[in-house]
Design a protein around this motif. Structure first.
Motif, PDB file in Angstrom:
ATOM      1  N   SER A   1     -45.984  42.435  -0.967  1.00  0.00           N
ATOM      2  CA  SER A   1     -46.216  41.659   0.245  1.00  0.00           C
ATOM      3  C   SER A   1     -45.009  40.844   0.735  1.00  0.00           C
ATOM      4  O   SER A   1     -44.595  41.065   1.862  1.00  0.00           O
ATOM      5  CB  SER A   1     -47.488  40.823   0.134  1.00  0.00           C
ATOM      6  N   PRO A   2     -44.415  39.958  -0.100  1.00  0.00           N
ATOM      7  CA  PRO A   2     -43.275  39.211   0.448  1.00  0.00           C
ATOM      8  C   PRO A   2     -42.118  40.131   0.834  1.00  0.00           C
ATOM      9  O   PRO A   2     -41.515  39.958   1.885  1.00  0.00           O
ATOM     10  CB  PRO A   2     -42.867  38.267  -0.692  1.00  0.00           C
ATOM     11  N   ALA A   3     -41.859  41.143  -0.013  1.00  0.00           N
ATOM     12  CA  ALA A   3     -40.730  42.032   0.274  1.00  0.00           C
ATOM     13  C   ALA A   3     -40.977  42.806   1.553  1.00  0.00           C
ATOM     14  O   ALA A   3     -40.094  42.936   2.399  1.00  0.00           O
ATOM     15  CB  ALA A   3     -40.509  42.984  -0.893  1.00  0.00           C
TER      16      ALA A   3
ATOM     17  N   LEU B   1     -42.769  41.966   4.065  1.00  0.00           N
ATOM     18  CA  LEU B   1     -42.627  41.059   5.198  1.00  0.00           C
ATOM     19  C   LEU B   1     -41.145  40.871   5.533  1.00  0.00           C
ATOM     20  O   LEU B   1     -40.741  40.956   6.687  1.00  0.00           O
ATOM     21  CB  LEU B   1     -43.284  39.712   4.871  1.00  0.00           C
ATOM     22  N   LEU B   2     -40.369  40.652   4.487  1.00  0.00           N
ATOM     23  CA  LEU B   2     -38.934  40.467   4.705  1.00  0.00           C
ATOM     24  C   LEU B   2     -38.328  41.705   5.353  1.00  0.00           C
ATOM     25  O   LEU B   2     -37.481  41.609   6.218  1.00  0.00           O
ATOM     26  CB  LEU B   2     -38.228  40.207   3.379  1.00  0.00           C
ATOM     27  N   CYS B   3     -38.812  42.862   4.930  1.00  0.00           N
ATOM     28  CA  CYS B   3     -38.275  44.106   5.488  1.00  0.00           C
ATOM     29  C   CYS B   3     -38.565  44.180   6.972  1.00  0.00           C
ATOM     30  O   CYS B   3     -37.699  44.535   7.757  1.00  0.00           O
ATOM     31  CB  CYS B   3     -38.894  45.316   4.795  1.00  0.00           C
TER      32      CYS B   3
ATOM     33  N   ASP C   1     -28.050  43.044   5.768  1.00  0.00           N
ATOM     34  CA  ASP C   1     -27.804  44.455   5.449  1.00  0.00           C
ATOM     35  C   ASP C   1     -28.392  44.806   4.080  1.00  0.00           C
ATOM     36  O   ASP C   1     -28.991  45.864   3.893  1.00  0.00           O
ATOM     37  CB  ASP C   1     -26.294  44.753   5.425  1.00  0.00           C
ATOM     38  N   ILE C   2     -28.200  43.897   3.123  1.00  0.00           N
ATOM     39  CA  ILE C   2     -28.726  44.147   1.768  1.00  0.00           C
ATOM     40  C   ILE C   2     -30.261  44.178   1.835  1.00  0.00           C
ATOM     41  O   ILE C   2     -30.909  45.038   1.228  1.00  0.00           O
ATOM     42  CB  ILE C   2     -28.276  43.052   0.776  1.00  0.00           C
ATOM     43  N   GLN C   3     -30.846  43.239   2.585  1.00  0.00           N
ATOM     44  CA  GLN C   3     -32.305  43.218   2.704  1.00  0.00           C
ATOM     45  C   GLN C   3     -32.817  44.504   3.335  1.00  0.00           C
ATOM     46  O   GLN C   3     -33.855  45.040   2.929  1.00  0.00           O
ATOM     47  CB  GLN C   3     -32.758  41.996   3.509  1.00  0.00           C
ATOM     48  N   ALA C   4     -32.084  45.034   4.297  1.00  0.00           N
ATOM     49  CA  ALA C   4     -32.498  46.292   4.930  1.00  0.00           C
ATOM     50  C   ALA C   4     -32.460  47.432   3.911  1.00  0.00           C
ATOM     51  O   ALA C   4     -33.326  48.310   3.918  1.00  0.00           O
ATOM     52  CB  ALA C   4     -31.591  46.609   6.115  1.00  0.00           C
ATOM     53  N   GLN C   5     -31.488  47.395   3.009  1.00  0.00           N
ATOM     54  CA  GLN C   5     -31.427  48.439   1.976  1.00  0.00           C
ATOM     55  C   GLN C   5     -32.595  48.319   0.994  1.00  0.00           C
ATOM     56  O   GLN C   5     -33.094  49.325   0.503  1.00  0.00           O
ATOM     57  CB  GLN C   5     -30.109  48.336   1.207  1.00  0.00           C
ATOM     58  N   VAL C   6     -33.005  47.063   0.732  1.00  0.00           N
ATOM     59  CA  VAL C   6     -34.149  46.851  -0.163  1.00  0.00           C
ATOM     60  C   VAL C   6     -35.360  47.612   0.373  1.00  0.00           C
ATOM     61  O   VAL C   6     -36.103  48.248  -0.370  1.00  0.00           O
ATOM     62  CB  VAL C   6     -34.463  45.343  -0.303  1.00  0.00           C
ATOM     63  N   CYS C   7     -35.540  47.587   1.699  1.00  0.00           N
ATOM     64  CA  CYS C   7     -36.720  48.202   2.323  1.00  0.00           C
ATOM     65  C   CYS C   7     -36.816  49.688   2.055  1.00  0.00           C
ATOM     66  O   CYS C   7     -37.900  50.234   1.942  1.00  0.00           O
ATOM     67  CB  CYS C   7     -36.685  48.021   3.833  1.00  0.00           C
TER      68      CYS C   7
ATOM     69  N   ALA D   1     -24.991  36.684  -2.551  1.00  0.00           N
ATOM     70  CA  ALA D   1     -26.238  36.106  -3.069  1.00  0.00           C
ATOM     71  C   ALA D   1     -27.380  37.111  -2.924  1.00  0.00           C
ATOM     72  O   ALA D   1     -28.192  37.273  -3.841  1.00  0.00           O
ATOM     73  CB  ALA D   1     -26.561  34.812  -2.324  1.00  0.00           C
ATOM     74  N   ALA D   2     -27.424  37.813  -1.788  1.00  0.00           N
ATOM     75  CA  ALA D   2     -28.499  38.797  -1.583  1.00  0.00           C
ATOM     76  C   ALA D   2     -28.376  39.934  -2.593  1.00  0.00           C
ATOM     77  O   ALA D   2     -29.386  40.445  -3.093  1.00  0.00           O
ATOM     78  CB  ALA D   2     -28.448  39.341  -0.161  1.00  0.00           C
ATOM     79  N   LEU D   3     -27.152  40.320  -2.904  1.00  0.00           N
ATOM     80  CA  LEU D   3     -26.961  41.406  -3.870  1.00  0.00           C
ATOM     81  C   LEU D   3     -27.367  40.943  -5.272  1.00  0.00           C
ATOM     82  O   LEU D   3     -28.017  41.674  -6.024  1.00  0.00           O
ATOM     83  CB  LEU D   3     -25.509  41.883  -3.861  1.00  0.00           C
ATOM     84  N   LYS D   4     -26.985  39.705  -5.617  1.00  0.00           N
ATOM     85  CA  LYS D   4     -27.354  39.191  -6.940  1.00  0.00           C
ATOM     86  C   LYS D   4     -28.867  39.024  -7.069  1.00  0.00           C
ATOM     87  O   LYS D   4     -29.442  39.308  -8.103  1.00  0.00           O
ATOM     88  CB  LYS D   4     -26.676  37.836  -7.190  1.00  0.00           C
ATOM     89  N   ASN D   5     -29.493  38.528  -5.991  1.00  0.00           N
ATOM     90  CA  ASN D   5     -30.939  38.242  -6.022  1.00  0.00           C
ATOM     91  C   ASN D   5     -31.675  39.301  -5.212  1.00  0.00           C
ATOM     92  O   ASN D   5     -32.368  38.996  -4.253  1.00  0.00           O
ATOM     93  CB  ASN D   5     -31.206  36.860  -5.424  1.00  0.00           C
ATOM     94  N   ASN D   6     -31.511  40.562  -5.611  1.00  0.00           N
ATOM     95  CA  ASN D   6     -32.021  41.647  -4.761  1.00  0.00           C
ATOM     96  C   ASN D   6     -33.475  41.998  -5.051  1.00  0.00           C
ATOM     97  O   ASN D   6     -34.045  42.853  -4.370  1.00  0.00           O
ATOM     98  CB  ASN D   6     -31.107  42.870  -4.876  1.00  0.00           C
ATOM     99  N   ASN D   7     -34.054  41.402  -6.075  1.00  0.00           N
ATOM    100  CA  ASN D   7     -35.473  41.599  -6.415  1.00  0.00           C
ATOM    101  C   ASN D   7     -35.805  43.023  -6.878  1.00  0.00           C
ATOM    102  O   ASN D   7     -36.977  43.373  -6.969  1.00  0.00           O
ATOM    103  CB  ASN D   7     -36.388  41.258  -5.224  1.00  0.00           C
ATOM    104  N   GLN D   8     -34.811  43.841  -7.125  1.00  0.00           N
ATOM    105  CA  GLN D   8     -35.060  45.204  -7.604  1.00  0.00           C
ATOM    106  C   GLN D   8     -34.973  45.186  -9.124  1.00  0.00           C
ATOM    107  O   GLN D   8     -33.938  44.794  -9.674  1.00  0.00           O
ATOM    108  CB  GLN D   8     -34.024  46.176  -7.034  1.00  0.00           C
TER     109      GLN D   8
HETATM  110  C1  NAG Z   1     -35.855  38.386  -2.845  1.00  0.00           C
HETATM  111  O1  NAG Z   1     -37.045  37.613  -2.787  1.00  0.00           O
HETATM  112  C2  NAG Z   1     -36.839  36.259  -2.365  1.00  0.00           C
HETATM  113  C3  NAG Z   1     -38.183  35.557  -2.465  1.00  0.00           C
HETATM  114  O2  NAG Z   1     -39.189  36.311  -1.848  1.00  0.00           O
HETATM  115  C4  NAG Z   1     -36.264  36.241  -0.957  1.00  0.00           C
HETATM  116  O3  NAG Z   1     -35.998  34.919  -0.558  1.00  0.00           O
HETATM  117  C5  NAG Z   1     -34.964  37.051  -0.923  1.00  0.00           C
HETATM  118  O4  NAG Z   1     -34.477  37.123   0.394  1.00  0.00           O
HETATM  119  C6  NAG Z   1     -35.200  38.452  -1.450  1.00  0.00           C
HETATM  120  N1  NAG Z   1     -33.926  39.173  -1.512  1.00  0.00           N
HETATM  121  C7  NAG Z   1     -33.685  40.263  -0.771  1.00  0.00           C
HETATM  122  C8  NAG Z   1     -32.308  40.862  -0.886  1.00  0.00           C
HETATM  123  O5  NAG Z   1     -34.503  40.782  -0.032  1.00  0.00           O
END
Ligand code: NAG
Ligand code: NAG
Ligand code: NAG
Ligand code: NAG
Ligand code: NAG
Length: 416
Positions: free
Chosen positions: A4-6, A8-10, A34-40, A135-142
């Motif tokens: 769900s959060p991911a 939404l972010l996508c 850009d990193i967030q778009a790749q996560v999607c 920071a997005a690459l380090k905290n990529n949630n993958q």
């Molecule tokens: C990872 O999750 C956190 C918390 O939901 C969010 O703030 C962060 O943007 C996410 N990282 C990416 C690259 O999507």
């Protein structure tokens, strides 16, 4: 689970302007979005399962044990073998810690996925060109990609700054730059260690000394210094920087330099791969800004690593891999770390020493105390091999399976 959060972010990321799909790291500086778009677009990782690998010979830092069991759950190696969900038969196989590349330039998730598929489960990024993107690459949630540690903007003299990996022009180091402040900014923006660039026309000895002592004494963090020529290498050693990156190719290190390194407890990450690649392709040397003089040879690279190792200076495996930059300038992720181990073996490290250089030695010298060996409580970063890397270091390429923090990597590259 993280949907769900991911998700939404996508949606947000793709609705926002300037989002770019199918990015080449080379073509522009990546942003957090850009990193967030790749996560999607990434395939979901497998769920972690409590797992036992049975009858497997385990690398214990000195050799392989007799066949035994290794259990992991919740991302860590554990002694608790109750309620195991997955049983793997490791008969005839060899379990090593996840490999660590001590010097890379990974800027996106695609590169991180590639490197992980070769059993490299931690990378140390040696520059950052955009704090948001890093920071997005380090905290990529993958959960199924290598962990990332990163430098911030590298400190580089205004007269020698250039290139995509460098900081913005207004963050170059000038004679009047407030050095303690730029060090504070790097750590304030999430840097794990501080990177300096020693090269002709870059930082003075005094500037290097100030930056290193600020990082050490005020922030209690390590510094890494780029030094690929004799003069710069000596400056880096004198500054007391912790890890000297690259190796001179323009002459041989003096015994005084090596004695000082030993006394200062400094370590070397020679990145033989980038030199090997550069010397095979003049376009790469030009790209790296190296105008070759008669004194610059690949033989100097090899001999310097050989003499450092003989003198007992810790040698770490790092590649300087950057991925695809332009046609002909493509130092790929992952495979290069295996090649680096072979190059180190070629200049006198035994297969055991080379394997340590890509695992426990990096963890120890970079103070990553939660990884680098297979013991209870450590991260379940694991590579299962079909053949024994101590018989031939190129057997690190004979990969059967890979886990990152106990999550099995689906897309393992099989090289043999
Ligand atoms: C990872 O999750 C956190 C918390 O939901 C969010 O703030 C962060 O943007 C996410 N990282 C990416 C690259 O999507
Ligand atoms: C799997 O890994 C290979 C080699 O790195 C890469 O080319 C490919 O794109 C990856 N596939 C996926 C689905 O990640
Ligand atoms: C991050 O770096 C910028 C300069 O690039 C600086 O202005 C800012 O104060 C830094 N943030 C922190 C928290 O140190
Ligand atoms: C090459 O090395 C020699 C001997 O160390 C030295 O005298 C000479 O100045 C060097 N040349 C260059 C271009 O660095
Ligand atoms: C290690 O294996 C490689 C690839 O099979 C081979 O080329 C090389 O000669 C072997 N090295 C030794 C020392 O056996």
């Amino acid at each position: 689970m993280r949907a769900s959060p991911a998700a939404l972010l996508c949606v947000l990321a793709t609705l926002l302007p300037n989002t770019q799909a199918c990015l080449q790291a080379s073509q522009h500086k990546l942003t957090a979005r850009d990193i967030q778009a790749q996560v999607c677009t990434r395939q979901a990782a497998l769920a972690p399962k409590k797992t036992v690998i049975q009858n497997v010979r385990v690398f214990n830092g000195l050799g392989f044990t007799d066949p035994q069991s290794v259990v992991f759950a919740n991302g860590r190696i554990t002694a608790d073998a109750i309620n195991v969900e997955t049983v793997i038969d490791g008969t005839g196989q060899f379990l090593i810690p996840g490999l660590i590349d001590a010097h890379v330039h990974v800027t996106d998730l695609k590169g991180l996925g590639e490197i992980t598929s070769y059993g490299v489960t931690t990378v140390l990024n040696m520059a950052c060109a955009d704090y948001g993107a890093c920071a997005a690459l380090k905290n990529n949630n993958q959960t199924d990609v290598a962990s990332v540690l990163s430098a911030g903007y590298a400190a580089i003299g205004y007269a020698s700054g250039n290139g995509a990996l460098q900081p913005p022009p207004d963050r170059l180091v000038y004679p009047d730059t407030n050095l303690p402040q730029i060090v504070a900014w790097a750590f304030g923006n999430g840097s794990d260690y501080y990177k300096l660039i020693a090269k002709p026309a870059s930082l003075t000895q005094q500037q290097q000394n100030t930056i290193v002592s600020t990082a050490h004494n005020i922030f209690h963090r390590q510094t890494m210094t780029h030094a690929a020529d004799i003069v710069s290498y000596n400056q880096a050693v004198t500054s007391l920087s912790d890890g000297i990156q690259h190796i001179p190719d323009d002459g041989l290190l003096s015994s005084a330099t090596i004695t000082a390194m030993k006394k200062n407890k400094q370590f070397a990450t020679p990145t033989m791969s980038i030199f090997k690649f550069g010397y095979s392709n003049p376009a790469v040397l030009a790209f790296l800004g190296r105008t070759q003089s008669p004194n610059q040879t690949y033989a100097n690279v090899e001999e310097n690593v050989r003499i450092l190792h003989k003198a007992g200076i810790p040698i770490l495996a790092g590649t300087d891999a950057v991925g695809f930059i332009a046609p002909g300038i493509d130092l790929p992720f992952g495979i290069t770390l295996h090649e680096e181990l072979q190059l180190l073996n070629g200049v006198g490290l035994t297969p055991l020493e080379a394997l340590r250089a890509g695992t426990v030695e990096v963890a120890t010298w970079h103070q990553l105390f939660d990884r680098g060996d297979i013991t209870i409580g450590k991260r379940a970063d694991l590579v299962l091999l079909n053949s024994n890397p101590l018989l031939n270091i190129s057997n690190t390429q004979d990969i059967a399976r890979v886990w990152v923090g106990g999550v099995e990597v689906q897309n393992v590259t099989r090289l043999t």
